[in-house]
Design a protein around this motif. Sequence first.
Motif, PDB file in Angstrom:
ATOM      1  N   VAL A   1      54.782   9.158 -50.353  1.00  0.00           N
ATOM      2  CA  VAL A   1      54.125   9.127 -49.176  1.00  0.00           C
ATOM      3  C   VAL A   1      52.825   8.376 -49.274  1.00  0.00           C
ATOM      4  CG1 VAL A   1      55.215  11.341 -48.382  1.00  0.00           C
ATOM      5  CG2 VAL A   1      52.910  11.411 -49.398  1.00  0.00           C
ATOM      6  N   SER A   2      52.405   7.622 -48.315  1.00  0.00           N
ATOM      7  CA  SER A   2      51.288   6.970 -48.384  1.00  0.00           C
ATOM      8  C   SER A   2      50.481   7.921 -47.371  1.00  0.00           C
ATOM      9  CB  SER A   2      51.076   5.557 -47.686  1.00  0.00           C
ATOM     10  OG  SER A   2      50.240   4.899 -47.411  1.00  0.00           O
TER      11      SER A   2
ATOM     12  N   LEU B   1      52.804   8.092 -43.879  1.00  0.00           N
ATOM     13  CA  LEU B   1      54.108   7.326 -44.011  1.00  0.00           C
ATOM     14  C   LEU B   1      54.898   7.857 -45.027  1.00  0.00           C
ATOM     15  CD1 LEU B   1      54.710   4.705 -42.438  1.00  0.00           C
ATOM     16  CD2 LEU B   1      53.831   3.354 -44.251  1.00  0.00           C
TER      17      LEU B   1
ATOM     18  N   SER C   1      63.125  -0.639 -44.088  1.00  0.00           N
ATOM     19  CA  SER C   1      63.459  -1.601 -45.443  1.00  0.00           C
ATOM     20  C   SER C   1      62.692  -2.946 -45.154  1.00  0.00           C
ATOM     21  CB  SER C   1      64.860  -1.693 -45.637  1.00  0.00           C
ATOM     22  OG  SER C   1      65.428  -0.550 -45.960  1.00  0.00           O
TER      23      SER C   1
ATOM     24  N   HIS D   1      56.928  -6.516 -50.268  1.00  0.00           N
ATOM     25  CA  HIS D   1      57.310  -5.368 -50.322  1.00  0.00           C
ATOM     26  C   HIS D   1      55.989  -4.228 -50.009  1.00  0.00           C
ATOM     27  CE1 HIS D   1      60.145  -6.930 -53.151  1.00  0.00           C
ATOM     28  NE2 HIS D   1      61.151  -6.839 -51.912  1.00  0.00           N
ATOM     29  N   ARG D   2      56.236  -3.390 -48.838  1.00  0.00           N
ATOM     30  CA  ARG D   2      55.393  -2.214 -48.694  1.00  0.00           C
ATOM     31  C   ARG D   2      55.436  -1.343 -49.780  1.00  0.00           C
ATOM     32  NH1 ARG D   2      53.840   0.033 -42.911  1.00  0.00           N
ATOM     33  NH2 ARG D   2      56.441   0.061 -42.949  1.00  0.00           N
ATOM     34  N   SER D   3      56.683  -1.033 -50.224  1.00  0.00           N
ATOM     35  CA  SER D   3      57.017  -0.192 -51.070  1.00  0.00           C
ATOM     36  C   SER D   3      58.491  -0.535 -51.635  1.00  0.00           C
ATOM     37  CB  SER D   3      57.446   1.505 -50.621  1.00  0.00           C
ATOM     38  OG  SER D   3      57.575   2.159 -51.448  1.00  0.00           O
TER      39      SER D   3
ATOM     40  N   LEU E   1      61.956   0.389 -51.944  1.00  0.00           N
ATOM     41  CA  LEU E   1      62.760   0.437 -50.713  1.00  0.00           C
ATOM     42  C   LEU E   1      63.728  -0.667 -50.789  1.00  0.00           C
ATOM     43  CD1 LEU E   1      60.282   1.479 -48.133  1.00  0.00           C
ATOM     44  CD2 LEU E   1      61.841   2.869 -49.393  1.00  0.00           C
TER      45      LEU E   1
ATOM     46  N   LEU F   1      57.274   6.898 -47.658  1.00  0.00           N
ATOM     47  CA  LEU F   1      57.782   5.754 -48.283  1.00  0.00           C
ATOM     48  C   LEU F   1      59.159   5.700 -48.878  1.00  0.00           C
ATOM     49  CD1 LEU F   1      54.390   4.367 -49.528  1.00  0.00           C
ATOM     50  CD2 LEU F   1      55.365   3.179 -47.616  1.00  0.00           C
ATOM     51  N   ARG F   2      59.418   6.933 -49.651  1.00  0.00           N
ATOM     52  CA  ARG F   2      60.717   6.941 -50.150  1.00  0.00           C
ATOM     53  C   ARG F   2      61.016   8.421 -49.986  1.00  0.00           C
ATOM     54  NH1 ARG F   2      61.193   5.924 -56.599  1.00  0.00           N
ATOM     55  NH2 ARG F   2      59.865   7.359 -56.769  1.00  0.00           N
TER      56      ARG F   2
ATOM     57  N   SER G   1      58.644   6.514 -40.946  1.00  0.00           N
ATOM     58  CA  SER G   1      59.543   6.226 -42.205  1.00  0.00           C
ATOM     59  C   SER G   1      59.134   4.625 -42.350  1.00  0.00           C
ATOM     60  CB  SER G   1      60.854   6.208 -41.826  1.00  0.00           C
ATOM     61  OG  SER G   1      61.435   7.702 -41.783  1.00  0.00           O
ATOM     62  N   ALA G   2      58.987   4.384 -43.664  1.00  0.00           N
ATOM     63  CA  ALA G   2      58.590   2.593 -43.746  1.00  0.00           C
ATOM     64  C   ALA G   2      60.215   2.154 -43.811  1.00  0.00           C
ATOM     65  CB  ALA G   2      58.207   2.761 -45.137  1.00  0.00           C
TER      66      ALA G   2
END
Length: 308
Positions: free
Chosen positions: A175-176, A182, A207, A214-216, A219, A184-185, A204-205
Amino acid sequence: MIDHEQLRRAAAILRAGGLVALPTETVYGLGANALDPAAVERIFAAKGRPKQSPIIVHVVSIEMARGLAKEWPDVAQKLAEAFWPGPLTLVVAKNPIVPDIVTAGLPTVGLRWPAHPVAQALIAEAGIPIAAPSANRFTELSPTSAGHVRTSLGSSVELILDGGPCEVGLESTVVSVAGAPLLLRPGMISRRDLERVAGVSFSSAESPVEGAPHRSPGLHLRHYSPRTRVVIAGNTLPDGRGAYLWTRRELPGARSVRMPADPSEFARILYETFHDLDVLGLDWIAVEPLPESSEWEAIRDRIARASH
Ligand code: TXA
Ligand code: MG
């Protein structure tokens, strides 16, 4: 259970800039000194991992985590107190002492205090935070045993600490809390658990678009996949030789793999099951559609990615 002689060797390797594979409760990690850019560089080389993927830094206390953060918001403190040590990664603004290579140039760092006693003992013995992605080659399935690590990375890691099979079996929830909360996963600490403790909702982030930053990077689609094609199957199975993972209704025409109906038990053996089936050279692995509830979200996420 802990081999102290080996632990001291592992800590010495890490302090000297080498790589050690270590057990955590989620999956095995490929560890290096998080404060040594040259050591972290070796992780990318061993995994064949693109440089735009940031790496989670593992700690053994909230205090140690705070030392690597520039800001530590209330929500980070609440989540850490509730879920650490455990399968939760908190993304926060980074302290400048964290090298850019660890965070792929991002102004944030992902921090986690793992629950596995061997991981904790290693970080404490080495006296440094340990940067560790999952100990597999890029895009391969995460390892949930020392044997999986040996198969994937055997020759490129100096030492593999064997802490037995991983109890959680899926990668941590990420989580961010560096800005608006957010997810993230998804992971086995569910969205519901997070929201109950934090008292806020987590969006949710989505895709990332192919080619965009990539933000994460966890993903990426086509992550977390066995080599064998994975399909989600409702009523009929594909042609050819395959295996069917089911909890409620068996289907004819495949090697039958009955999975646990409890999500924690299902998650614990999912990757191991994929690893075992992958060596059989089947045409496909089919999975029964899973329940829509929050405690299955991480499992649905990994299977959706594997089947992409
Ligand atoms: O359970 C786990 O998290 C395992 C064990 C070893 O701790 N580690 C793991 O690492 O799964 P890896 O590298 O396979 O996945 C880490 C993911 C990245 O893909 C990314 O999504 C996210 O964590 N991440 C790390 N740092 C981040 C950051 N600064 N901003 C956004 N996402 C970050
Ligand atoms: Mg990974």
